[in-house]
Design an enzyme around this catalytic site. Structure first.
Site, PDB file in Angstrom:
ATOM      1  N   LYS A  35     -17.075  41.118 -42.898  1.00  0.00           N
ATOM      2  CA  LYS A  35     -15.692  40.669 -43.004  1.00  0.00           C
ATOM      3  C   LYS A  35     -15.099  40.489 -41.602  1.00  0.00           C
ATOM      4  O   LYS A  35     -15.703  40.914 -40.607  1.00  0.00           O
ATOM      5  CB  LYS A  35     -14.877  41.652 -43.837  1.00  0.00           C
ATOM      6  CG  LYS A  35     -14.609  42.995 -43.213  1.00  0.00           C
ATOM      7  CD  LYS A  35     -13.889  43.865 -44.242  1.00  0.00           C
ATOM      8  CE  LYS A  35     -13.112  44.975 -43.597  1.00  0.00           C
ATOM      9  NZ  LYS A  35     -12.379  45.797 -44.570  1.00  0.00           N
ATOM     10  N   ARG A 133      -5.623  53.125 -51.269  1.00  0.00           N
ATOM     11  CA  ARG A 133      -5.599  51.674 -51.074  1.00  0.00           C
ATOM     12  C   ARG A 133      -5.913  51.038 -52.422  1.00  0.00           C
ATOM     13  O   ARG A 133      -5.418  51.494 -53.437  1.00  0.00           O
ATOM     14  CB  ARG A 133      -6.633  51.328 -49.991  1.00  0.00           C
ATOM     15  CG  ARG A 133      -6.245  50.200 -49.084  1.00  0.00           C
ATOM     16  CD  ARG A 133      -7.079  50.134 -47.827  1.00  0.00           C
ATOM     17  NE  ARG A 133      -8.470  49.765 -48.011  1.00  0.00           N
ATOM     18  CZ  ARG A 133      -9.307  49.511 -47.001  1.00  0.00           C
ATOM     19  NH1 ARG A 133      -8.887  49.576 -45.771  1.00  0.00           N
ATOM     20  NH2 ARG A 133     -10.557  49.192 -47.224  1.00  0.00           N
ATOM     21  N   HIS A 162     -14.061  53.916 -51.680  1.00  0.00           N
ATOM     22  CA  HIS A 162     -14.031  53.832 -50.220  1.00  0.00           C
ATOM     23  C   HIS A 162     -13.588  55.184 -49.676  1.00  0.00           C
ATOM     24  O   HIS A 162     -12.615  55.767 -50.160  1.00  0.00           O
ATOM     25  CB  HIS A 162     -13.070  52.722 -49.791  1.00  0.00           C
ATOM     26  CG  HIS A 162     -13.222  52.335 -48.345  1.00  0.00           C
ATOM     27  ND1 HIS A 162     -14.437  52.234 -47.728  1.00  0.00           N
ATOM     28  CD2 HIS A 162     -12.299  52.027 -47.401  1.00  0.00           C
ATOM     29  CE1 HIS A 162     -14.264  51.875 -46.458  1.00  0.00           C
ATOM     30  NE2 HIS A 162     -12.972  51.752 -46.234  1.00  0.00           N
ATOM     31  N   ARG A 218     -22.655  50.589 -47.147  1.00  0.00           N
ATOM     32  CA  ARG A 218     -21.868  49.457 -46.639  1.00  0.00           C
ATOM     33  C   ARG A 218     -21.579  49.603 -45.147  1.00  0.00           C
ATOM     34  O   ARG A 218     -20.441  49.876 -44.749  1.00  0.00           O
ATOM     35  CB  ARG A 218     -20.532  49.360 -47.396  1.00  0.00           C
ATOM     36  CG  ARG A 218     -20.644  49.206 -48.906  1.00  0.00           C
ATOM     37  CD  ARG A 218     -19.287  48.820 -49.496  1.00  0.00           C
ATOM     38  NE  ARG A 218     -18.224  49.730 -49.133  1.00  0.00           N
ATOM     39  CZ  ARG A 218     -17.804  50.747 -49.881  1.00  0.00           C
ATOM     40  NH1 ARG A 218     -18.344  50.978 -51.054  1.00  0.00           N
ATOM     41  NH2 ARG A 218     -16.821  51.516 -49.457  1.00  0.00           N
ATOM     42  N   TYR A 262       2.195  40.862 -12.813  1.00  0.00           N
ATOM     43  CA  TYR A 262       3.609  40.971 -13.184  1.00  0.00           C
ATOM     44  C   TYR A 262       4.145  42.369 -12.896  1.00  0.00           C
ATOM     45  O   TYR A 262       3.459  43.365 -13.093  1.00  0.00           O
ATOM     46  CB  TYR A 262       3.777  40.669 -14.677  1.00  0.00           C
ATOM     47  CG  TYR A 262       3.470  39.233 -15.019  1.00  0.00           C
ATOM     48  CD1 TYR A 262       4.256  38.201 -14.527  1.00  0.00           C
ATOM     49  CD2 TYR A 262       2.391  38.923 -15.845  1.00  0.00           C
ATOM     50  CE1 TYR A 262       3.975  36.882 -14.847  1.00  0.00           C
ATOM     51  CE2 TYR A 262       2.107  37.611 -16.174  1.00  0.00           C
ATOM     52  CZ  TYR A 262       2.897  36.593 -15.671  1.00  0.00           C
ATOM     53  OH  TYR A 262       2.625  35.299 -15.980  1.00  0.00           O
ATOM     54  N   CYS A 309      -2.901  39.550 -17.667  1.00  0.00           N
ATOM     55  CA  CYS A 309      -2.095  38.351 -17.927  1.00  0.00           C
ATOM     56  C   CYS A 309      -2.641  37.634 -19.155  1.00  0.00           C
ATOM     57  O   CYS A 309      -3.648  38.039 -19.739  1.00  0.00           O
ATOM     58  CB  CYS A 309      -2.144  37.399 -16.733  1.00  0.00           C
ATOM     59  SG  CYS A 309      -1.626  38.140 -15.178  1.00  0.00           S
ATOM     60  N   MET A 310      -1.993  36.528 -19.509  1.00  0.00           N
ATOM     61  CA  MET A 310      -2.412  35.821 -20.716  1.00  0.00           C
ATOM     62  C   MET A 310      -3.838  35.276 -20.568  1.00  0.00           C
ATOM     63  O   MET A 310      -4.644  35.368 -21.484  1.00  0.00           O
ATOM     64  CB  MET A 310      -1.441  34.683 -21.030  1.00  0.00           C
ATOM     65  CG  MET A 310      -1.742  34.018 -22.356  1.00  0.00           C
ATOM     66  SD  MET A 310      -0.619  32.674 -22.726  1.00  0.00           S
ATOM     67  CE  MET A 310       0.839  33.542 -23.202  1.00  0.00           C
ATOM     68  N   ASP A 311      -4.163  34.732 -19.401  1.00  0.00           N
ATOM     69  CA  ASP A 311      -5.500  34.164 -19.256  1.00  0.00           C
ATOM     70  C   ASP A 311      -6.172  34.548 -17.943  1.00  0.00           C
ATOM     71  O   ASP A 311      -7.126  33.897 -17.520  1.00  0.00           O
ATOM     72  CB  ASP A 311      -5.463  32.635 -19.440  1.00  0.00           C
ATOM     73  CG  ASP A 311      -4.237  32.047 -18.790  1.00  0.00           C
ATOM     74  OD1 ASP A 311      -3.842  32.573 -17.735  1.00  0.00           O
ATOM     75  OD2 ASP A 311      -3.670  31.081 -19.340  1.00  0.00           O
TER      76      ASP A 311
HETATM   77  C1  LIG Z   1     -14.609  48.686 -48.391  1.00  0.00           C
HETATM   78  C2  LIG Z   1     -15.266  48.812 -47.052  1.00  0.00           C
HETATM   79  N1  LIG Z   1     -16.507  49.298 -46.982  1.00  0.00           N
HETATM   80  C3  LIG Z   1     -17.154  49.426 -45.796  1.00  0.00           C
HETATM   81  C4  LIG Z   1     -16.549  49.057 -44.616  1.00  0.00           C
HETATM   82  C5  LIG Z   1     -17.288  49.238 -43.307  1.00  0.00           C
HETATM   83  O1  LIG Z   1     -16.731  50.276 -42.572  1.00  0.00           O
HETATM   84  P1  LIG Z   1     -17.345  50.680 -41.150  1.00  0.00           P
HETATM   85  O2  LIG Z   1     -17.040  49.558 -40.231  1.00  0.00           O
HETATM   86  O3  LIG Z   1     -16.644  51.941 -40.788  1.00  0.00           O
HETATM   87  O4  LIG Z   1     -18.800  50.863 -41.386  1.00  0.00           O
HETATM   88  C6  LIG Z   1     -15.257  48.545 -44.649  1.00  0.00           C
HETATM   89  C7  LIG Z   1     -14.605  48.159 -43.387  1.00  0.00           C
HETATM   90  O5  LIG Z   1     -13.476  47.974 -43.194  1.00  0.00           O
HETATM   91  C8  LIG Z   1     -14.594  48.422 -45.902  1.00  0.00           C
HETATM   92  O6  LIG Z   1     -13.349  47.944 -45.998  1.00  0.00           O
END
Ligand SMILES: Cc1ncc(COP(=O)(O)O)c(C=O)c1O
Length: 315
Positions: A35, A133, A162, A218, A262, A309-311
């Protein structure tokens, strides 16, 4: 070629994946979290590389992230972890993305969209055990189990939760979450449902809570070379996948009393050689690293001086 660029080291990604696998028992699989553009590493390229390394399951946060992976040709399972809205269901099914269902109101829409499929459409249910959540409470989830839609045209492929504190100092909260999850799992099996994919462990839980591994883990951050574990836990052998590189744009010597950037927050206490680098917060180099960050120039560490700075930054 641009003077400032990121490189992604796929050998480091493969190294981190095998490090993760060393914590797992045989039969426990990896659902790679890609993600947020694979934590900034490029979702398509990262997922394609992981698929070449044998990963068969990926997870994203949102429908658009899932569609982008499908459109890039990824044919593996892609789980959408985040909230799902009614108007997204037909696109989700059209792209054969696997939803995580956290609210029963979506099931009829999913079932309707899934009707045209030859085989039952896979869904994962999420139980909320302490993250505060998304997810069903254990009681809500147990009530839902009698819904015939979960047997056809849908198929309960996965059950997940989770963990909120797998990287905390004390394991008590995680143990409590795992107990609650285990109770739900027991009730599911008592109702004759046998979801093959049971998953709870993020990176920290992979290292610290073997009992959270179930059939699938995960990992996100560990894949990319970092961990959030407390000091009391031996650090896993990980390699950063991403490097940010740039080129010195100008070298100048400023006199004692000269200031940089700055607000003049850096004041030279002696004649000082300053390098200007063409990277800044617009490139993702946080302004919070002002006076705190550092860069490596041919292997030698050079501290950031003055505000980012920005860049541009100065070292
Ligand atoms: C539902 C879920 N599972 C697993 C993960 C992975 O977590 P991590 O990066 O701590 O391994 C995330 C990350 O945000 C998540 O939202």
């Amino acid at each position: 070629m641009l003077p400032t660029y990121a490189t992604v080291n796929l050998a480091a990604l493969a190294h981190n994946l095998s490090c993760i696998k060393r914590y797992l028992s045989p039969g426990c699989d990896v659902l790679a979290i890609v993600k947020a553009n694979a934590y900034g590493h490029g979702a398509v390229e990262t997922a394609q590389a992981l698929a070449r390394m044998g990963i068969r399951q990926f997870a994203v946060a949102s429908l658009d992230e899932g569609i982008a992976l499908r459109q890039a040709g990824l044919s593996t399972s892609i789980v959408v972890l985040g909230a799902l809205f009614d108007e997204q269901v037909s696109d989700l099914v059209a792209h054969q993305l696997t939803p995580v269902v956290s609210d029963g109101h979506i099931l009829p829409a999913l079932a309707k969209a899934a009707h045209s499929h030859q085989i039952p459409y896979p869904v994962h249910l999420k139980v909320e055990t302490g993250m505060g959540r998304l997810g069903f409470s254990p009681e809500e989830l147990c009530l839902l189990l009698d819904d015939p839609l979960l047997r056809s045209p849908l198929h309960l492929e996965g059950l997940m939760t989770h963990l909120a504190d797998a990287d905390g100092k004390d394991g008590t909260f995680t143990e409590r979450q795992l107990d609650a999850f285990g109770n739900v799992l027991k009730q599911i099996r008592q109702r004759g449902l046998t979801p093959p994919l049971i998953h709870a462990a993020n990176s920290a839980a992979i290292v610290r809570f073997p009992k959270a591994h179930f059939s699938l883990v995960r990992p996100g951050i560990m894949l990319y070379g970092y961990h959030t574990l407390p000091d009391t836990v031996p650090a896993p052998d990980l390699r950063p996948v991403l490097s940010l590189r740039t080129t010195v744009a100008q070298l100048r010597t400023i006199p004692q009393g000269g200031t940089v950037s700055y607000n003049g927050t850096f004041v030279a206490t002696r004649p000082t050689r300053i390098a200007v680098l063409p990277i800044g917060y617009a490139d993702g180099y946080s302004r919070r690293l002002s006076h705190r960050g550092s860069v490596l120039i041919q292997g030698s560490r050079a501290p950031i001086v003055g505000l980012v700075c920005m860049d541009m930054i100065m070292v």
